[in-house]
Design an enzyme around this catalytic site. Sequence first.
Site, PDB file in Angstrom:
ATOM      1  N   GLY A 140     -24.649  -2.143  -3.766  1.00  0.00           N
ATOM      2  CA  GLY A 140     -25.854  -2.001  -2.947  1.00  0.00           C
ATOM      3  C   GLY A 140     -25.852  -2.924  -1.740  1.00  0.00           C
TER       4      GLY A 140
ATOM      5  NE  ARG B 252     -22.376  -3.764 -24.378  1.00  0.00           N
ATOM      6  CZ  ARG B 252     -22.429  -2.725 -25.193  1.00  0.00           C
ATOM      7  NH1 ARG B 252     -23.371  -1.826 -25.068  1.00  0.00           N
ATOM      8  NH2 ARG B 252     -21.549  -2.590 -26.160  1.00  0.00           N
TER       9      ARG B 252
ATOM     10  CD  GLU C 240       5.868   0.595   6.558  1.00  0.00           C
ATOM     11  OE1 GLU C 240       5.101   0.114   7.405  1.00  0.00           O
ATOM     12  OE2 GLU C 240       7.099   0.381   6.577  1.00  0.00           O
ATOM     13  N   GLY C 241       3.209   5.355   7.355  1.00  0.00           N
ATOM     14  CA  GLY C 241       3.093   6.798   7.090  1.00  0.00           C
ATOM     15  C   GLY C 241       1.735   7.126   6.505  1.00  0.00           C
ATOM     16  CB  THR C 242      -1.098   9.157   7.829  1.00  0.00           C
ATOM     17  OG1 THR C 242      -0.407  10.406   7.987  1.00  0.00           O
ATOM     18  CG2 THR C 242      -1.162   8.437   9.161  1.00  0.00           C
TER      19      THR C 242
ATOM     20  NE  ARG D 129       6.527   6.067   4.098  1.00  0.00           N
ATOM     21  CZ  ARG D 129       7.118   7.084   4.693  1.00  0.00           C
ATOM     22  NH1 ARG D 129       7.923   7.883   4.007  1.00  0.00           N
ATOM     23  NH2 ARG D 129       6.914   7.323   5.979  1.00  0.00           N
TER      24      ARG D 129
ATOM     25  CG  ASP E  76      13.386   5.812   0.696  1.00  0.00           C
ATOM     26  OD1 ASP E  76      12.405   6.493   1.039  1.00  0.00           O
ATOM     27  OD2 ASP E  76      14.552   6.232   0.694  1.00  0.00           O
TER      28      ASP E  76
HETATM   29  C1  LIG Z   1      -3.381  -1.818  12.891  1.00  0.00           C
HETATM   30  C2  LIG Z   1      -2.076  -1.083  12.940  1.00  0.00           C
HETATM   31  C3  LIG Z   1      -0.914  -1.767  12.678  1.00  0.00           C
HETATM   32  C4  LIG Z   1       0.310  -1.104  12.711  1.00  0.00           C
HETATM   33  N1  LIG Z   1       1.434  -1.832  12.458  1.00  0.00           N
HETATM   34  C5  LIG Z   1       2.622  -1.215  12.588  1.00  0.00           C
HETATM   35  C6  LIG Z   1       3.821  -1.960  12.413  1.00  0.00           C
HETATM   36  O1  LIG Z   1       3.782  -3.161  12.125  1.00  0.00           O
HETATM   37  N2  LIG Z   1       5.008  -1.333  12.586  1.00  0.00           N
HETATM   38  C7  LIG Z   1       5.068  -0.005  12.898  1.00  0.00           C
HETATM   39  O2  LIG Z   1       6.167   0.545  13.062  1.00  0.00           O
HETATM   40  N3  LIG Z   1       3.943   0.736  13.055  1.00  0.00           N
HETATM   41  C8  LIG Z   1       2.733   0.160  12.920  1.00  0.00           C
HETATM   42  N4  LIG Z   1       1.588   0.901  13.092  1.00  0.00           N
HETATM   43  C9  LIG Z   1       1.718   2.330  13.423  1.00  0.00           C
HETATM   44  C10 LIG Z   1       1.357   3.225  12.251  1.00  0.00           C
HETATM   45  O3  LIG Z   1       2.424   3.270  11.317  1.00  0.00           O
HETATM   46  C11 LIG Z   1       1.006   4.637  12.792  1.00  0.00           C
HETATM   47  O4  LIG Z   1      -0.174   4.504  13.568  1.00  0.00           O
HETATM   48  C12 LIG Z   1       0.797   5.626  11.672  1.00  0.00           C
HETATM   49  O5  LIG Z   1       1.986   5.901  10.971  1.00  0.00           O
HETATM   50  C13 LIG Z   1       0.234   6.956  12.189  1.00  0.00           C
HETATM   51  O6  LIG Z   1       1.045   7.457  13.191  1.00  0.00           O
HETATM   52  P1  LIG Z   1       0.403   7.842  14.588  1.00  0.00           P
HETATM   53  O7  LIG Z   1      -0.477   6.737  15.062  1.00  0.00           O
HETATM   54  O8  LIG Z   1       1.529   8.304  15.472  1.00  0.00           O
HETATM   55  O9  LIG Z   1      -0.575   9.059  14.224  1.00  0.00           O
HETATM   56  P2  LIG Z   1      -0.439  10.560  14.619  1.00  0.00           P
HETATM   57  O10 LIG Z   1       0.917  11.081  14.223  1.00  0.00           O
HETATM   58  O11 LIG Z   1      -0.897  10.733  16.016  1.00  0.00           O
HETATM   59  O12 LIG Z   1      -1.487  11.178  13.595  1.00  0.00           O
HETATM   60  C14 LIG Z   1      -2.905  11.255  13.849  1.00  0.00           C
HETATM   61  C15 LIG Z   1      -3.524  11.970  12.635  1.00  0.00           C
HETATM   62  O13 LIG Z   1      -2.945  13.295  12.481  1.00  0.00           O
HETATM   63  C16 LIG Z   1      -2.404  13.441  11.181  1.00  0.00           C
HETATM   64  N5  LIG Z   1      -1.170  14.247  11.226  1.00  0.00           N
HETATM   65  C17 LIG Z   1      -0.090  14.049  12.035  1.00  0.00           C
HETATM   66  N6  LIG Z   1       0.862  14.979  11.783  1.00  0.00           N
HETATM   67  C18 LIG Z   1       0.373  15.778  10.800  1.00  0.00           C
HETATM   68  C19 LIG Z   1       0.881  16.912  10.085  1.00  0.00           C
HETATM   69  N7  LIG Z   1       2.084  17.426  10.356  1.00  0.00           N
HETATM   70  N8  LIG Z   1       0.097  17.449   9.124  1.00  0.00           N
HETATM   71  C20 LIG Z   1      -1.144  16.933   8.842  1.00  0.00           C
HETATM   72  N9  LIG Z   1      -1.674  15.875   9.501  1.00  0.00           N
HETATM   73  C21 LIG Z   1      -0.928  15.298  10.453  1.00  0.00           C
HETATM   74  C22 LIG Z   1      -2.081  12.016  10.708  1.00  0.00           C
HETATM   75  O14 LIG Z   1      -2.044  11.945   9.300  1.00  0.00           O
HETATM   76  C23 LIG Z   1      -3.241  11.230  11.301  1.00  0.00           C
HETATM   77  O15 LIG Z   1      -4.368  11.345  10.464  1.00  0.00           O
HETATM   78  C24 LIG Z   1       0.365   0.271  13.032  1.00  0.00           C
HETATM   79  C25 LIG Z   1      -0.832   0.969  13.297  1.00  0.00           C
HETATM   80  C26 LIG Z   1      -2.037   0.315  13.252  1.00  0.00           C
HETATM   81  C27 LIG Z   1      -3.308   1.108  13.515  1.00  0.00           C
END
Ligand SMILES: Cc1cc2nc3c(=O)[nH]c(=O)nc-3n(C[C@H](O)[C@H](O)[C@H](O)COP(=O)(O)OP(=O)(O)OC[C@H]3O[C@@H](n4cnc5c(N)ncnc54)[C@H](O)[C@@H]3O)c2cc1C
Length: 201
Positions: free
Chosen positions: A154, A83, A178-180, A55, A52
Amino acid sequence: MRVERLEHKLGIRSSDTATITFEDCRVPAANLLGNPDVNAEQGFAGVMQTFDNTRPLVAAMAVGCARAALELTRELLEEAGVRIDYDRPLLGQSAAAATYLQMESDWEAAYLLTMQAAWMADNRRPNSLEASMAKAKAGRVGNDITLRCVELAGSVGYSEHELLEKWARDSKILDIFEGTQQIQQLIVARRLLGLTSAELK
Ligand SMILES: Cc1cc2nc3c(=O)[nH]c(=O)nc-3n(C[C@H](O)[C@H](O)[C@H](O)COP(=O)(O)OP(=O)(O)OC[C@H]3O[C@@H](n4cnc5c(N)ncnc54)[C@H](O)[C@@H]3O)c2cc1C
């Protein structure tokens, strides 16, 4: 503790991301983060609470990255004679100016959602919904804007002479960590519909 490997990444290359292995590793109590009375049952809730606060910060990074891209693109467009007129309808302006103005309005929405979520965190108001809304909007807008700025500029946008291509690469992670995007949308939907994580997966 071993660092297994450093990742080669699309963006944020000045920040190392590594695979680390802990094997028979003892951590002195003095080095524990947070409360020393570790309560494993509260672990997940604690992580969610942290989000919270964090994000809105990642949303702010996306807003800042997109702002930088917008400002540089504006300079490049103006140099090219485009412009941008805030007093005339989009339909009466060039396609590049209209695209730019649409991006700015999207940016403003992301900025306001981010400010709201951060203000609520600062003032200790429950903000899980707003934090996810801000992260989802700013993450997506950050990707859309930075990539469209590359497009608008471009070959200059695609080259490494300007930072536009870097910001486009850097912005992707802001929509992931931090959550996709998808997970933020799931959280927002659950909260708006009053459904639990078991009811809406
Ligand atoms: C460069 C980098 C730095 C990072 N740094 C940190 C850090 O400092 N600290 C930390 O804690 N984490 C870190 N992370 C981890 C990051 O938070 C996770 O990679 C991210 O939250 C996605 O989780 P995951 O990799 O488990 O993806 P997954 O859960 O395997 O997801 C893969 C794909 O499926 C989709 N998906 C998954 N579940 C669902 C659903 N129920 N419905 C629809 N779509 C879904 C996701 O949106 C994603 O597009 C880092 C990752 C990267 C790549």
